[in-house]
Design a protein around this motif. Sequence first.
Motif, PDB file in Angstrom:
ATOM      1  N   ASP A  50       0.837  -0.949   0.415  1.00 45.40           N
ATOM      2  CA  ASP A  50      -0.164   0.173  -0.198  1.00 45.40           C
ATOM      3  C   ASP A  50       0.656   1.701  -0.397  1.00 45.40           C
ATOM      4  OD1 ASP A  50      -1.588   2.252   0.464  1.00 45.40           O
ATOM      5  OD2 ASP A  50      -2.662   1.256   2.307  1.00 45.40           O
ATOM      6  N   ALA A  70      -0.029   4.245   0.756  1.00 41.97           N
ATOM      7  CA  ALA A  70      -0.489   5.162   1.116  1.00 41.97           C
ATOM      8  C   ALA A  70       0.759   4.605   2.636  1.00 41.97           C
ATOM      9  CB  ALA A  70      -1.835   5.481   1.291  1.00 41.97           C
ATOM     10  N   GLU A 116       0.232   6.188 -10.747  1.00 36.44           N
ATOM     11  CA  GLU A 116      -1.043   6.889 -10.511  1.00 36.44           C
ATOM     12  C   GLU A 116      -1.634   5.965  -8.894  1.00 36.44           C
ATOM     13  OE1 GLU A 116      -3.894  10.189  -9.707  1.00 36.44           O
ATOM     14  OE2 GLU A 116      -2.244   9.713 -11.446  1.00 36.44           O
ATOM     15  N   ALA A 117      -1.503   5.339  -8.277  1.00 35.90           N
ATOM     16  CA  ALA A 117      -1.317   4.131  -7.384  1.00 35.90           C
ATOM     17  C   ALA A 117      -0.315   4.674  -6.729  1.00 35.90           C
ATOM     18  CB  ALA A 117      -2.092   3.111  -7.522  1.00 35.90           C
ATOM     19  N   ARG A 163       1.170   7.222  -6.873  1.00 35.06           N
ATOM     20  CA  ARG A 163       0.681   9.074  -5.892  1.00 35.06           C
ATOM     21  C   ARG A 163       0.534   9.339  -4.644  1.00 35.06           C
ATOM     22  NH1 ARG A 163       0.467   9.731 -11.972  1.00 35.06           N
ATOM     23  NH2 ARG A 163       2.294  11.024 -12.708  1.00 35.06           N
ATOM     24  N   ALA A 164       0.541   8.304  -3.838  1.00 36.98           N
ATOM     25  CA  ALA A 164      -1.428   8.173  -2.622  1.00 36.98           C
ATOM     26  C   ALA A 164       0.028   7.847  -1.556  1.00 36.98           C
ATOM     27  CB  ALA A 164      -2.029   6.827  -2.297  1.00 36.98           C
ATOM     28  N   CYS A 165       2.152   7.849  -2.146  1.00 38.07           N
ATOM     29  CA  CYS A 165       2.791   7.636  -0.554  1.00 38.07           C
ATOM     30  C   CYS A 165       3.124   9.166  -0.728  1.00 38.07           C
ATOM     31  CB  CYS A 165       3.725   6.991  -1.392  1.00 38.07           C
ATOM     32  SG  CYS A 165       4.951   7.077  -0.706  1.00 38.07           S
ATOM     33  N   SER A 166       3.537   9.497   0.673  1.00 33.33           N
ATOM     34  CA  SER A 166       3.619  10.873   1.208  1.00 33.33           C
ATOM     35  C   SER A 166       5.202  11.207   0.994  1.00 33.33           C
ATOM     36  CB  SER A 166       3.299  11.398   2.032  1.00 33.33           C
ATOM     37  OG  SER A 166       3.616  10.220   3.649  1.00 33.33           O
TER      38      SER A 166
END
Length: 251
Positions: free
Chosen positions: A95, A97, A110-111, A113-116
Amino acid sequence: MNASDRTPADLLRSALAADPARPLVTFYDDATGERVELSVATFANWVAKTANLLQGELSASPGDRLALLLPAHWQTAVWLLACASVGVTAEVGGDPAAADYVVAGPDALEAGRACSGDRIALSLAPLGRRFAETPAGYADYAVEVPGQGDRFAPFVPVDPGAPTLVVDGMELTGVQLVERARTDAAQLGLGPGARLLTDRSYDTWAGVSAGLYAPLAAGGSVVLCRHLDQLGAEGLAKRVESERVTLTLTD
């Protein structure tokens, strides 16, 4: 391999000491016609550069988590060993995120980009080419890695009892991974010089073991194939012969 090996990085060091010139990973993409063969020494060099990128440029440290959003590919194998060298836990299909870092291929940008945290993108194009335009929010692996050092030393010794891999919901420490890889190699009949051909996905332990860890633990090598279904039975038979394959595992 040495009985004292307790982490994936140990397995690679032992392989390098035993025979640096022998093939370790031979990769085919039958959708593009790509073939890449990496000796133990060449593979270890890629691992060192990638580990230096992780530790030196991205400031990764033991205990950090990296979501690895890549298919079975020679560069994915490099990232798995680089994470193990630093002490970072590689989460295959993890995941983004919840991760400190993300490494993503073209289909997962795209998926990811949830990583900060820091994000690295791989084009997965033949010859490791860079993107024509760096994806927004990412650094291009092919741009960042060439200038990294060819030798790697961790700032902090890697703990063999710490998590090193998460795949298909299973978390493995370095010791557990090495033990499982050795067990798999024995069950498959792999020994020094064995050549295993596989097209299994890296999203299960069986896939990533066949596609990297078991051959490495046995002192063998892997012929890692992507889009093998496009080759056909006759083409597969020719590849098995030309690559001197001793065992074939296909889905």
